[in-house]
Write a protein that holds these residues in place. Structure first.
Motif, PDB file in Angstrom:
ATOM      1  N   SER A  42      62.877  61.602  45.017  1.00  0.00           N
ATOM      2  CA  SER A  42      62.030  62.801  45.047  1.00  0.00           C
ATOM      3  C   SER A  42      60.795  62.580  44.178  1.00  0.00           C
ATOM      4  O   SER A  42      60.800  61.730  43.283  1.00  0.00           O
ATOM      5  CB  SER A  42      62.818  64.009  44.528  1.00  0.00           C
ATOM      6  N   PRO A  43      59.739  63.350  44.414  1.00  0.00           N
ATOM      7  CA  PRO A  43      58.539  63.230  43.562  1.00  0.00           C
ATOM      8  C   PRO A  43      58.838  63.523  42.102  1.00  0.00           C
ATOM      9  O   PRO A  43      58.145  63.014  41.214  1.00  0.00           O
ATOM     10  CB  PRO A  43      57.598  64.291  44.157  1.00  0.00           C
ATOM     11  N   ALA A  44      59.880  64.337  41.863  1.00  0.00           N
ATOM     12  CA  ALA A  44      60.207  64.705  40.485  1.00  0.00           C
ATOM     13  C   ALA A  44      61.032  63.646  39.776  1.00  0.00           C
ATOM     14  O   ALA A  44      61.233  63.717  38.567  1.00  0.00           O
ATOM     15  CB  ALA A  44      60.968  66.035  40.473  1.00  0.00           C
ATOM     16  N   ALA A  45      61.518  62.643  40.514  1.00  0.00           N
ATOM     17  CA  ALA A  45      62.367  61.624  39.912  1.00  0.00           C
ATOM     18  C   ALA A  45      61.532  60.697  39.031  1.00  0.00           C
ATOM     19  O   ALA A  45      60.376  60.385  39.336  1.00  0.00           O
ATOM     20  CB  ALA A  45      63.086  60.824  40.987  1.00  0.00           C
ATOM     21  N   SER A  46      62.117  60.247  37.961  1.00  0.00           N
ATOM     22  CA  SER A  46      61.437  59.342  37.047  1.00  0.00           C
ATOM     23  C   SER A  46      61.263  57.966  37.682  1.00  0.00           C
ATOM     24  O   SER A  46      62.166  57.442  38.329  1.00  0.00           O
ATOM     25  CB  SER A  46      62.235  59.218  35.743  1.00  0.00           C
ATOM     26  N   GLU A  47      60.071  57.371  37.508  1.00  0.00           N
ATOM     27  CA  GLU A  47      59.828  56.045  38.071  1.00  0.00           C
ATOM     28  C   GLU A  47      60.727  54.991  37.436  1.00  0.00           C
ATOM     29  O   GLU A  47      60.965  53.931  38.013  1.00  0.00           O
ATOM     30  CB  GLU A  47      58.358  55.660  37.877  1.00  0.00           C
ATOM     31  N   GLN A  48      61.235  55.271  36.240  1.00  0.00           N
ATOM     32  CA  GLN A  48      62.110  54.320  35.569  1.00  0.00           C
ATOM     33  C   GLN A  48      63.433  54.156  36.304  1.00  0.00           C
ATOM     34  O   GLN A  48      64.112  53.143  36.167  1.00  0.00           O
ATOM     35  CB  GLN A  48      62.375  54.774  34.124  1.00  0.00           C
ATOM     36  N   LEU A  49      63.805  55.187  37.101  1.00  0.00           N
ATOM     37  CA  LEU A  49      65.077  55.129  37.807  1.00  0.00           C
ATOM     38  C   LEU A  49      64.978  54.366  39.124  1.00  0.00           C
ATOM     39  O   LEU A  49      65.994  53.939  39.667  1.00  0.00           O
ATOM     40  CB  LEU A  49      65.576  56.551  38.086  1.00  0.00           C
ATOM     41  N   LEU A  50      63.762  54.181  39.641  1.00  0.00           N
ATOM     42  CA  LEU A  50      63.599  53.555  40.944  1.00  0.00           C
ATOM     43  C   LEU A  50      64.176  52.146  41.017  1.00  0.00           C
ATOM     44  O   LEU A  50      64.785  51.775  42.025  1.00  0.00           O
ATOM     45  CB  LEU A  50      62.118  53.547  41.343  1.00  0.00           C
ATOM     46  N   PRO A  51      64.011  51.300  39.984  1.00  0.00           N
ATOM     47  CA  PRO A  51      64.606  49.954  40.068  1.00  0.00           C
ATOM     48  C   PRO A  51      66.129  49.962  40.173  1.00  0.00           C
ATOM     49  O   PRO A  51      66.722  48.958  40.591  1.00  0.00           O
ATOM     50  CB  PRO A  51      64.151  49.284  38.762  1.00  0.00           C
ATOM     51  N   ASP A  52      66.763  51.068  39.785  1.00  0.00           N
ATOM     52  CA  ASP A  52      68.226  51.146  39.842  1.00  0.00           C
ATOM     53  C   ASP A  52      68.738  51.379  41.260  1.00  0.00           C
ATOM     54  O   ASP A  52      69.935  51.226  41.509  1.00  0.00           O
ATOM     55  CB  ASP A  52      68.734  52.274  38.935  1.00  0.00           C
ATOM     56  N   MET A  53      67.848  51.737  42.160  1.00  0.00           N
ATOM     57  CA  MET A  53      68.277  52.046  43.521  1.00  0.00           C
ATOM     58  C   MET A  53      68.703  50.769  44.253  1.00  0.00           C
ATOM     59  O   MET A  53      68.067  49.725  44.134  1.00  0.00           O
ATOM     60  CB  MET A  53      67.151  52.739  44.297  1.00  0.00           C
ATOM     61  N   VAL A  54      69.792  50.874  45.011  1.00  0.00           N
ATOM     62  CA  VAL A  54      70.271  49.775  45.851  1.00  0.00           C
ATOM     63  C   VAL A  54      70.309  50.287  47.282  1.00  0.00           C
ATOM     64  O   VAL A  54      70.965  51.285  47.573  1.00  0.00           O
ATOM     65  CB  VAL A  54      71.680  49.305  45.425  1.00  0.00           C
ATOM     66  N   SER A  55      69.568  49.621  48.164  1.00  0.00           N
ATOM     67  CA  SER A  55      69.450  50.063  49.557  1.00  0.00           C
ATOM     68  C   SER A  55      68.959  51.507  49.634  1.00  0.00           C
ATOM     69  O   SER A  55      69.383  52.277  50.496  1.00  0.00           O
ATOM     70  CB  SER A  55      70.788  49.921  50.296  1.00  0.00           C
ATOM     71  N   GLY A  56      68.081  51.883  48.692  1.00  0.00           N
ATOM     72  CA  GLY A  56      67.499  53.211  48.717  1.00  0.00           C
ATOM     73  C   GLY A  56      68.408  54.315  48.206  1.00  0.00           C
ATOM     74  O   GLY A  56      68.139  55.495  48.458  1.00  0.00           O
ATOM     75  N   ILE A  57      69.467  53.963  47.467  1.00  0.00           N
ATOM     76  CA  ILE A  57      70.446  54.948  46.988  1.00  0.00           C
ATOM     77  C   ILE A  57      70.668  54.738  45.493  1.00  0.00           C
ATOM     78  O   ILE A  57      70.867  53.607  45.032  1.00  0.00           O
ATOM     79  CB  ILE A  57      71.786  54.808  47.743  1.00  0.00           C
ATOM     80  N   TYR A  58      70.659  55.825  44.731  1.00  0.00           N
ATOM     81  CA  TYR A  58      70.920  55.743  43.299  1.00  0.00           C
ATOM     82  C   TYR A  58      72.396  55.426  43.024  1.00  0.00           C
ATOM     83  O   TYR A  58      73.270  55.849  43.795  1.00  0.00           O
ATOM     84  CB  TYR A  58      70.572  57.064  42.611  1.00  0.00           C
ATOM     85  N   PRO A  59      72.694  54.735  41.925  1.00  0.00           N
ATOM     86  CA  PRO A  59      74.101  54.479  41.554  1.00  0.00           C
ATOM     87  C   PRO A  59      74.904  55.770  41.407  1.00  0.00           C
ATOM     88  O   PRO A  59      76.078  55.819  41.776  1.00  0.00           O
ATOM     89  CB  PRO A  59      73.986  53.739  40.219  1.00  0.00           C
ATOM     90  N   SER A  60      74.283  56.807  40.876  1.00  0.00           N
ATOM     91  CA  SER A  60      75.003  58.076  40.699  1.00  0.00           C
ATOM     92  C   SER A  60      75.394  58.668  42.046  1.00  0.00           C
ATOM     93  O   SER A  60      76.449  59.302  42.180  1.00  0.00           O
ATOM     94  CB  SER A  60      74.149  59.075  39.918  1.00  0.00           C
ATOM     95  N   GLN A  61      74.561  58.463  43.061  1.00  0.00           N
ATOM     96  CA  GLN A  61      74.881  58.969  44.397  1.00  0.00           C
ATOM     97  C   GLN A  61      76.029  58.181  45.018  1.00  0.00           C
ATOM     98  O   GLN A  61      76.862  58.744  45.736  1.00  0.00           O
ATOM     99  CB  GLN A  61      73.636  58.914  45.286  1.00  0.00           C
TER     100      GLN A  61
END
Length: 378
Positions: free
Chosen positions: A109-128
């Motif tokens: 989302s636009p509100a998400a921190s850019e620092q979290l983007l590298p954590d995404m795998v296949s476009g999905i956050y680890p928390s998800q």
């Protein structure tokens, strides 16, 4: 919370006396398997065994060793375990997969921190991904708990009484273990809104079971509207609220959360109607037993009215007061209850499509569209 849910579930199930457990009912298995296989490739890995880490833990391995004692009996826990091992590709262990696809379809989302983007795998956050696993664990625990046998209905043909009692204990303990792990993982997400959503979904499951217990009798006055409310609680709330929670974890706005909730809700309701319709729409098969609170029966009962319904029930009773499902099946098929249930299934499938089409075009969105279409095929 895990212990309270287990006790409430067990009390409700024992009062109902449900002995047959069917968790692998699918629309058009070959088509469904292709849709699932294609979707799993999109999210990065197969999700049929998403809760495998927990299922292969030392605690449940010990349970599995004891479950072998039930071989030769008719305890539902044995069929549940067999289904997870041999039929994982054919079941609706789809909740985790849908959560992952929804997460990828929405993206960051636009509100998400850019620092979290590298954590995404296949476009999905680890928390998800963790949320998807938690959803599967809760659903699995629910299925295991539903395998409790009403010992008042026990017969010698089911197996030794001591084995049936032992099977009930194993169902309670293993279901509790899965639910406890889910609750632990939920707390580790560190998001109070998500904890609130998933906790309320567990409460909905319990409430749905009690509704099912109270409306499973022949004299039930269950209407179509109340059937949908009940079915949402027992079959739709977990998926709907998990989809919404996935949006919350990515900090999407309320509109995206509402759309995700609506997709999960209508997908689950459409699948349940499809499952209820199977005894009435399968071609080339003899009539099979069906639930008196399934969607086609509820529609039929509403069409003919309570007096005629009770008359039909009396007419199909045998000398031993057993239900002749073949005659009742024929009576229901002769009215419009089945066609109205088909219309309801298509309605929910279309509502799910409407919701997901509000997301940006992507492979994940296309996969969710295909899943929504699959639940309307017979």
């Amino acid at each position: 919370m895990a212990v309270m849910w287990s006790r409430l579930t067990c009390i409700g199930l024992l009062s109902r006396g449900q002995r047959n457990l069917s968790i692998f009912s699918n629309p058009s298995p070959s088509y469904w398997n292709k849709v699932v296989s294609d979707a799993e490739k999109i999210v990065g890995y197969p999700t049929s065994f998403m809760s495998l880490r927990c299922l292969l833990s030392d605690e449940l391995s010990n349970v599995a060793m004891h479950v072998r004692k039930l071989v030769g009996t008719k305890h539902p826990l044995l069929n549940t375990a067999r289904g997870f091992v041999y039929e994982s590709r054919n079941n609706l262990q789809m909740r985790g997969l849908v959560v992952l696809l929804m997460s990828k379809a929405a993206g960051p989302s636009p509100a998400a921190s850019e620092q979290l983007l590298p954590d995404m795998v296949s476009g999905i956050y680890p928390s998800q991904r963790n949320l998807a696993e938690i959803t599967e664990l809760i659903h699995t625990a629910f299925l295991v708990h539903r395998g409790i046998v009403n010992l008042k209905e026990w017969t010698n043909s089911d197996g030794p009484l001591k084995d049936m009692q032992f099977g009930n204990k194993m169902a309670v303990l293993s279901g509790d273990f899965l639910l406890a792990n889910a609750c632990t993982g939920l707390a580790q997400l560190n998001n109070t809104k998500v904890v609130e959503l998933i906790s309320s979904a567990i409460g909905d499951l319990v409430q749905g079971i009690y509704h099912e217990n109270s409306n499973s009798t022949e004299e039930s006055n269950l209407t179509v509207a109340s059937w949908e409310d009940q079915t949402f609680l027992s079959h739709g709330a977990l998926l709907a609220k998990s989809c919404q929670a996935a949006m919350e974890l990515a900090k999407h706005d309320k509109e995206a959360q509402t759309l995700a909730f609506q997709y999960g809700k209508h997908l689950a309701l459409g699948h349940k109607v499809n499952s209820d319709l199977q005894p009435f729409v399968k071609r080339g098969t003899d009539p099979v037993p069906f639930s008196l609170d399934s969607a086609p029966v509820v529609f039929h009962r509403q069409i003919v009215g309570p007096e005629r319904w009770l008359q039909q029930l009396q007419q199909v009773k045998t000398i031993t007061r057993q239900m002749d499902h073949t005659k009742l099946w024929e009576a229901i098929k002769s009215e419009k209850g089945v066609s109205q249930a088909v219309d309801l299934c298509c309605y929910h499938g279309n509502k799910a499509l409407e919701a997901i089409k509000r997301f940006p075009p992507s492979e994940a969105r296309s996969a969710l569209e295909n899943i929504a279409c699959a639940v309307t095929k017979f």
